[in-house]
Design a protein around this motif. Structure first.
Motif, PDB file in Angstrom:
ATOM      1  N   ARG A   1       0.850  -1.200   0.000  1.00 25.86           N
ATOM      2  CA  ARG A   1       0.000   0.000   0.000  1.00 25.86           C
ATOM      3  C   ARG A   1       0.882   1.245   0.000  1.00 25.86           C
ATOM      4  O   ARG A   1       1.953   1.257   0.596  1.00 25.86           O
TER       5      ARG A   1
ATOM      6  N   HIS B   1       0.325   2.132 -12.359  1.00 27.83           N
ATOM      7  CA  HIS B   1      -0.975   1.645 -11.900  1.00 27.83           C
ATOM      8  C   HIS B   1      -1.982   1.805 -13.034  1.00 27.83           C
ATOM      9  O   HIS B   1      -2.648   2.841 -13.136  1.00 27.83           O
TER      10      HIS B   1
ATOM     11  N   THR C   1      -5.282   3.366  -8.099  1.00 29.32           N
ATOM     12  CA  THR C   1      -5.226   2.723  -6.785  1.00 29.32           C
ATOM     13  C   THR C   1      -6.551   2.916  -6.064  1.00 29.32           C
ATOM     14  O   THR C   1      -7.379   3.745  -6.446  1.00 29.32           O
TER      15      THR C   1
ATOM     16  N   GLY D   1      -4.567   2.980  -1.220  1.00 28.62           N
ATOM     17  CA  GLY D   1      -3.326   3.086  -1.958  1.00 28.62           C
ATOM     18  C   GLY D   1      -2.844   1.776  -2.551  1.00 28.62           C
ATOM     19  O   GLY D   1      -1.675   1.660  -2.938  1.00 28.62           O
ATOM     20  N   THR D   2      -3.736   0.774  -2.662  1.00 30.23           N
ATOM     21  CA  THR D   2      -3.387  -0.515  -3.248  1.00 30.23           C
ATOM     22  C   THR D   2      -3.684  -0.507  -4.742  1.00 30.23           C
ATOM     23  O   THR D   2      -4.710   0.026  -5.175  1.00 30.23           O
ATOM     24  N   ASP D   3      -2.789  -1.086  -5.511  1.00 31.76           N
ATOM     25  CA  ASP D   3      -2.964  -1.122  -6.961  1.00 31.76           C
ATOM     26  C   ASP D   3      -4.230  -1.902  -7.328  1.00 31.76           C
ATOM     27  O   ASP D   3      -4.409  -3.049  -6.921  1.00 31.76           O
TER      28      ASP D   3
ATOM     29  N   TYR E   1     -11.700   2.199  -9.615  1.00 33.24           N
ATOM     30  CA  TYR E   1     -11.786   1.127  -8.627  1.00 33.24           C
ATOM     31  C   TYR E   1     -13.086   0.346  -8.786  1.00 33.24           C
ATOM     32  O   TYR E   1     -13.139  -0.857  -8.533  1.00 33.24           O
TER      33      TYR E   1
END
Length: 302
Positions: free
Chosen positions: A62, A75, A79, A83-85, A269
């Motif tokens: 993260r 990315h 993200t 903050g995670t790809d 997302y």
């Protein structure tokens, strides 16, 4: 013809039939490039399910300084709110979704086919008992039952989820296979097999089952897409605990935690798992289209 050459010729004949079959499959796929695209799409998701967790080991990294970062080379889908790809989440979530779908489809088709074949061929008391079990299965409300089960069962494994969905979904296939069996059991080749005194197991396994193999194979592919929708929908509604990453969890978090419906930055997302579901469904539909022509001589173009 000697006794030693007869088995050898039978083996050669079977090998020739298999070779001709796969040549026919290739011709059908090549006739429409979209069908090859369907095979490639499904194969890609299968590779993602196998290799994904190795490429993106758990826990995923993260970046607190890149919350809802826009799509970039680093990315491709941006993200999430942690903050995670997003691409890593989609890839690692494929294994649970796909494995659950395959397990569900195998159990659904295996149980439904076995009950439908046996009930349609034997008739009488066996048919009555098996069809009443099928009616009970069709009458079971799946969502309320899952709501009750989640109070005592966490569904941490895709095997558990696939088992439950499979045992809840075989009723429709059982009835359809029974109808097909009732039609086939009056055909000449079945009557000949019965006249020779062959066992019920032999007639069902060697005579009836191969005749319905195309129908069963297409139902298995359709069951895969149905299982994907079922599990993703359950996770999206929050019915199941978020014990593992998958596309349904992503959709739930994007809508209810990430504000994807009100925050433009969170839109990738939300769209990434939806795109994955759309592509997987498209791939399966294109393969089913090819299988329909492979197994239906009337649809083959000369």
């Amino acid at each position: 013809m000697t006794l030693t050459t007869a088995p050898r010729q039978a083996t050669v004949t079977r090998a020739t039939l298999r070779r001709n079959f796969w040549r026919g499959v290739w011709r059908v796929l090549r006739r429409k490039p979209s069908r090859i695209a369907g095979v490639v799409i499904v194969a890609l998701f299968a590779v993602m399910a196998v290799v994904g967790p190795m490429v993106y080991p758990d826990p995923l990294p993260r970046d607190d300084d890149a919350l809802y970062a826009p799509p970039s080379l680093k990315h491709p889908f941006g993200t999430d709110f942690e903050g995670t790809d997003v691409l890593a989440l989609v890839v690692t979530g494929t294994r649970y979704v796909l494995l659950t779908a395959v397990i569900t489809a195998v159990i659904t088709v295996a149980v439904g086919t076995a009950i439908g074949l046996f009930a349609g061929f034997r008739r009488g008391r066996w048919e009555t008992v098996l069809m009443r079990l099928t009616d009970i299965n069709l009458a079971i409300p799946g969502l309320p039952l899952l709501l009750v089960l989640t109070t005592v069962w966490k569904f941490e494994s895709s095997w558990e989820m696939g088992l439950v969905l499979g045992l809840l979904g075989w009723g429709g296939i059982a009835r359809a296979v029974r109808s097909q069996t009732l039609s086939l059991r009056e055909r000449g080749f079945v009557e000949a097999a019965r006249g020779l005194g062959l066992s019920t197991t032999h007639i069902i396994g060697r005579e009836l089952l191969p005749s319905m193999a195309p129908y069963i194979a297409m139902n298995m592919l359709i069951a895969v897409t149905a299982a994907v929708y079922s599990q993703v929908g359950l996770f999206f509604l929050g019915v199941l605990p978020f014990e593992s990453n998958n596309w349904g969890v992503m959709l739930n978090l994007a809508v209810f935690n990430g504000g994807a419906l009100t925050t433009p930055a969170a839109l990738p997302y939300l769209l990434a798992p939806l795109l994955a579901i759309l592509l997987l469904t498209l791939g399966v539909v294109l393969i089913v289209d090819a299988m329909d022509e492979i197994f239906n001589p009337r649809l083959r173009e000369e």
